[in-house]
Design an enzyme around this catalytic site. Structure first.
Site, PDB file in Angstrom:
ATOM      1  N   SER A   1      13.229 119.612  46.268  1.00 58.92           N
ATOM      2  CA  SER A   1      14.345 119.886  47.177  1.00 58.92           C
ATOM      3  C   SER A   1      14.885 121.292  46.942  1.00 58.92           C
ATOM      4  CB  SER A   1      15.445 118.857  46.895  1.00 58.92           C
ATOM      5  OG  SER A   1      16.320 118.753  47.969  1.00 58.92           O
ATOM      6  N   PRO A   2      15.442 121.928  47.989  1.00 59.03           N
ATOM      7  CA  PRO A   2      15.977 123.281  47.788  1.00 59.03           C
ATOM      8  C   PRO A   2      17.078 123.307  46.731  1.00 59.03           C
ATOM      9  CG  PRO A   2      16.560 122.396  49.968  1.00 59.03           C
ATOM     10  CD  PRO A   2      15.572 121.465  49.365  1.00 59.03           C
TER      11      PRO A   2
ATOM     12  N   ARG B   1      18.119 120.857  57.764  1.00 56.82           N
ATOM     13  CA  ARG B   1      18.875 120.003  56.828  1.00 56.82           C
ATOM     14  C   ARG B   1      20.251 119.749  57.427  1.00 56.82           C
ATOM     15  NH1 ARG B   1      19.570 119.608  50.268  1.00 56.82           N
ATOM     16  NH2 ARG B   1      17.686 118.379  50.554  1.00 56.82           N
TER      17      ARG B   1
ATOM     18  N   ARG C   1      17.459 117.465  41.210  1.00 55.78           N
ATOM     19  CA  ARG C   1      17.746 117.529  39.766  1.00 55.78           C
ATOM     20  C   ARG C   1      16.623 116.989  38.887  1.00 55.78           C
ATOM     21  NH1 ARG C   1      23.490 115.004  40.610  1.00 55.78           N
ATOM     22  NH2 ARG C   1      22.197 113.996  42.191  1.00 55.78           N
TER      23      ARG C   1
ATOM     24  N   TYR D   1      28.228 124.931  55.030  1.00 52.68           N
ATOM     25  CA  TYR D   1      27.966 126.366  55.217  1.00 52.68           C
ATOM     26  C   TYR D   1      28.110 126.704  56.697  1.00 52.68           C
ATOM     27  CZ  TYR D   1      26.570 125.984  50.379  1.00 52.68           C
ATOM     28  OH  TYR D   1      26.580 125.729  49.020  1.00 52.68           O
TER      29      TYR D   1
ATOM     30  N   GLN E   1      13.821 127.812  52.949  1.00 47.65           N
ATOM     31  CA  GLN E   1      15.077 127.331  53.535  1.00 47.65           C
ATOM     32  C   GLN E   1      15.961 128.538  53.833  1.00 47.65           C
ATOM     33  OE1 GLN E   1      18.422 125.495  51.349  1.00 47.65           O
ATOM     34  NE2 GLN E   1      18.181 123.699  52.668  1.00 47.65           N
TER      35      GLN E   1
END
Ligand SMILES: Cc1cc2nc3c(=O)[nH]c(=O)nc-3n(C[C@H](O)[C@H](O)[C@H](O)COP(=O)(O)OP(=O)(O)OC[C@H]3O[C@@H](n4cnc5c(N)ncnc54)[C@H](O)[C@@H]3O)c2cc1C
Ligand SMILES: Cc1cc2nc3c(=O)[nH]c(=O)nc-3n(C[C@H](O)[C@H](O)[C@H](O)COP(=O)(O)O)c2cc1C
Length: 767
Positions: free
Chosen positions: A415-416, A622, A717, A574, A493
């Site tokens: 994952s980013p 996303r 993670r 964002y 991304q």
């Protein structure tokens, strides 16, 4: 102690028994509104663990109960004329009436006084004369509802209608029968609990129930209608109800999920269904009631423990158990409530989805139960993943996925993750090693961190960017490494931080403004992220043009860098997310207000990128599928519409994240906690999705994929501390088909051997 138990259900009777066993001097009376032998419901199912618990508590009653158990192993799922049978489920069940008879007998033998046909009124002053009043008066507890504030009662009345019936038809398997009718889908949960009797619960949505006219039918008419509907399964046997002659019972019910913040007030203690309920589809209500009773009796009889301390210990232990079960029960309840979502599945996947619905049963649990059946599911999955070319029997996570002309080797993605390690947006050796290492680790797809389209679009001074040629050269080096040294594909991304920009490096403080050198930020509206953050400038149309063009310029550079895929970051608060969430978007122009308006600009950016990006390469977006703000923010229903809107603009994959869109969010964390949103978007919108969020075991990934809850599984993670996560999973699952860099082959076979030895040693210990 002088104790009154209100209600002679499993909780009240078993508590009385458990108290007497510990101290025969207790003076215990049980009051029950119905006559003995008159009860609602039919069979109840138990687990082996519950049997162990009741055996340890009272071997005598446990012996009688277990002698009468009905056992069965298979689950049959009937749908669209097919019956999917899987084995090894190992259920045990007993008639509710018989269970209560056994418990009544045992209670009497131990000196408990039983009063039947004794309706109890919480307002009666006589309750003050008891040291304790155990409110074991079931889900509709009068004693709880007489004082709801004291117990902090929370009742959630669920959507579906159900009726608990019985039949003399003996079902050899636990049977789920789904029937499509002109009024909608209706289904039965049926299982045998005695040599000559089965439980037969009929369930449907409220709409279907109304359309059938069940609301206008008498109980007998309802039963006759159910007999006709399920005639094929009943072989001429009748359905029966035992609710009509009971006080306080109705034929059709809505399940009530009950939670209480506190389980005691004054001398009243709530026990069993009065304190908490678990949906009948996970069959654990009786287990909870019995285990509550055992624990409560144990703490109340412990020497030197005050009532307060006893209750603290009781609540601490039982609350955790109840929470876990209520979580699983909620998943199971919602599965049946959103059945429509899964009706497009082929029967085999439908059955898999049903079996794993509560998330208590996983892929590997199913393998232990019925290896052959599970391997059938795996073969089916691989066949579909390869357009029928492969007959492989292997875990779903290793099956390929094709998006446009890009084929991903397996379903695991990195994952980013922002690394805050760039200077002036320039990726460096850290990024080469970090991303390169994760590509070598076997994941099918590696995402870059959010790479920003302009210097002021960065979250922090350490974010990577793609707005100049130097950055493009640095990215090309990384992409080339991934392509040359691994089978992984790499996705860029792209994002813009909006109002959450100009903040410190991640480990210096999340979303905290810089001490010095802050740059001005802009967003959909001038809503500051927190009072400590800058209020962003409201974007003008000229700003919007400029930022859109920056996204397009970065996309064009990404082609030259050789990226396989590009993702637009429209989540987490964002810049683009600040348009989508009503919590940040306060605009009154055509970019604010309705969802259509709020999506207008993000879709414009996506469409412009799509037009610049080669048609044979895929793009994803996303999104935050919820703001974790209830109806005030983006809701999961809106998330389906958001996914569909991006798909119309050419998105091949919806990367389903959640939250981080407002500082006051109230997320509900847990294992795989965001996967239900992916499930919803995938199966209601019929879109390809990627699930992310606390997915950390190969078993999670395989369960999610085989159940059709996502097409790809992203781990963030777990990959930070274990870049080789996919290779390790392959070794654990003994899957040989994964690409291992030749330099690492020795390590891989050593790991596989060690894991195999450990598994054998663990199995030997179990024997
Ligand atoms: C359709 C359905 C299927 C189920 N299937 C299963 C299953 O398979 N396995 C499982 O473990 N559980 C199952 N359950 C749940 C299970 O029935 C309950 O969780 C369990 O009975 C709880 O026990 P209890 O003693 O707390 O409450 P109850 O069994 O409800 O007992 C409460 C008793 O209190 C009496 N009472 C209530 N108010 C008063 C009053 N004011 N005065 C005097 N008496 C009163 C009632 O008459 C009743 O006898 C199912 C439930 C339903 C609805
Ligand atoms: C250190 C770190 C940095 C992150 N940076 C990004 C990012 O740049 N872009 C993004 O979309 N998500 C980012 N995320 C979110 C992750 O991609 C992922 O959605 C989230 O961590 C939940 O997945 P997990 O439970 O597997 O960690 C980041 C997460 C972490 C832990």
């Amino acid at each position: 102690m002088r104790i009154a138990c209100v209600g002679a259900g499993p909780a009240g009777l078993y508590f009385a028994i458990s108290m007497k066993l510990r101290d025969a001097a207790h003076d215990i009376e049980v009051f029950e509104r119905n006559a003995p032998g008159v009860t609602f419901g039919w069979g109840v199912v138990f687990s082996d663990l519950t049997v162990d618990n009741i055996t340890a508590n009272d071997p005598e009653s446990a012996r009688t109960i277990t002698e009468e158990f009905a056992h069965w192993d298979d689950i049959d799922v009937h749908i669209r004329g097919e019956c999917i049978t899987s084995g090894g489920h190992g259920f045990i069940g007993i008639g509710r009436k018989r269970l209560l008879e056994i418990l009544q007998g045992r209670a009497r033998a131990l000196g408990v006084t039983l009063h039947f046909e004794a309706e109890c009124d919480p307002a009666d002053p006589k309750w003050r004369d008891y040291d304790l009043v155990i409110a074991s008066d079931g889900a509709n507890s009068r004693f709880r509802d007489a004082n709801p504030a004291a117990f902090g009662v929370d009742v959630d009345v669920r959507r579906n209608k159900f009726v608990w019936l019985g039949t003399s038809k003996v079902f050899d398997a636990f049977t789920f029968a789904f029937e499509e009718t002109e009024h909608g889908w209706i289904w039965a949960h049926a299982y045998r609990f005695a040599p000559d009797c089965s439980t037969f619960i009929v369930e449907c949505s409220e709409e279907t129930w109304l359309s059938f006219g069940f609301d206008r039918m008498s109980q007998d008419e309802s039963i006759a209608a159910c007999e006709t509907l399920f005639a094929e399964y009943l072989d001429g046997h009748r359905l029966q109800s035992n609710a009509s002659h009971l006080v306080g019972s109705a034929a059709w019910l809505n399940f009530k999920r009950i939670k209480c913040e506190r389980w005691n007030a004054g001398n009243v203690i709530l026990l069993g269904d009065a304190a908490h309920t678990a949906h009948f589809s996970i069959g654990s209500g009786t287990k909870l009631a019995l285990e509550d009773a055992i624990k409560l009796a144990e703490v109340l009889n412990r020497d030197g423990l005050s009532l307060e301390a006893a209750m603290d210990e009781y609540v601490a232990e039982r609350n955790l158990e109840v929470l876990k079960l209520q979580n699983s029960a909620r998943n199971s309840t919602e599965w049946f409530e959103t059945l429509d979502r899964y009706l497009h599945f082929e029967p085999l996947q439908f059955a898999y989805s049903l079996l794993t619905r509560s998330q208590r049963i996983s892929h590997e649990n199913l393998r232990l139960r019925d290896r052959e059946w599970l391997e059938g599911v795996e073969r089916w999955f691989w066949k579909r993943a390869t357009d029928g070319r492969s007959n492989t029997t292997a875990p779903p996570m290793f099956a390929p996925l094709k998006l446009r002309e890009m084929t991903i080797e397996n379903r695991i993605t990195v994952s980013p993750m922002a690394m805050y390690s760039a200077v002036d947006g320039l990726p460096n050796d850290f990024h080469l090693v970090h991303l390169g290492e994760r590509a070598l680790g076997g994941a099918g797809l590696v995402f870059t961190e959010m790479t920003c389209v302009s210097p002021e679009g960065r979250i922090s001074p350490g974010c990577t960017g793609l707005w100049n040629a130097e950055q493009a050269t640095a990215w090309t080096r990384i992409v080339d490494f991934v392509h040359a040294q691994s089978k992984a594909k790499i996705c860029l991304q792209l994002g813009h931080s909006g109002g959450k920009g100009s903040t410190k490096l991640g480990w210096e403080g999340n979303d905290v403004p810089l001490d010095a050198g802050n740059w001005p930020v802009m967003a959909a509206s001038d809503v500051a992220w927190t009072p400590a953050n800058q209020a962003p400038r409201t974007m003008t149309r000229a700003d919007m043009d400029e930022v859109r063009d920056q996204f397009v310029a970065a996309t064009r550079m990404a082609i030259d860098c050789g990226f396989d895929m590009v993702e637009l970051h429209a989540a987490h608060g964002y810049l683009l997310s600040s348009f989508i969430t009503p919590l940040q978007n306060r605009r009154s122009d055509e970019y604010g207000g309705s969802l259509e308006n709020r999506l207008r600009y993000p879709l414009e950016v996506f469409a412009a990128m799509r037009a610049a990006w080669p048609g044979d390469r895929p793009m994803s977006v996303r999104i935050s599928a919820t703001d974790w703000a209830g109806e005030d923010g983006v809701t999961p229903d809106e998330a389906v519409a958001i996914g569909e809107a991006f798909a119309r603009e050419g998105a091949d994959l919806i990367d389903v994240s959640a939250g981080q869109t407002w500082a006051e969010q109230q997320p509900v964390y847990g294992r795989m906690f965001q996967t239900p949103f992916s499930d919803k978007i995938r199966n209601e919108g019929r879109l390809a999705t990627m699930a992310v969020g606390n997915i950390y075991e190969p078993d999670h990934a395989n369960s999610i994929l085989a159940a059709g809850r996502a097409d790809l599984v992203a781990l963030a993670r777990p990959h930070l501390i274990d870049p080789m996560w996919t290779l390790r999973a392959a070794a654990q699952l003994d899957y040989r088909g994964v690409h291992v860099p030749p330099q690492y082959l020795n390590g891989m076979s050593q790991l596989a051997r060690n894991l195999q030895r450990e598994a054998e040693a663990a199995a030997a210990l179990r024997v």
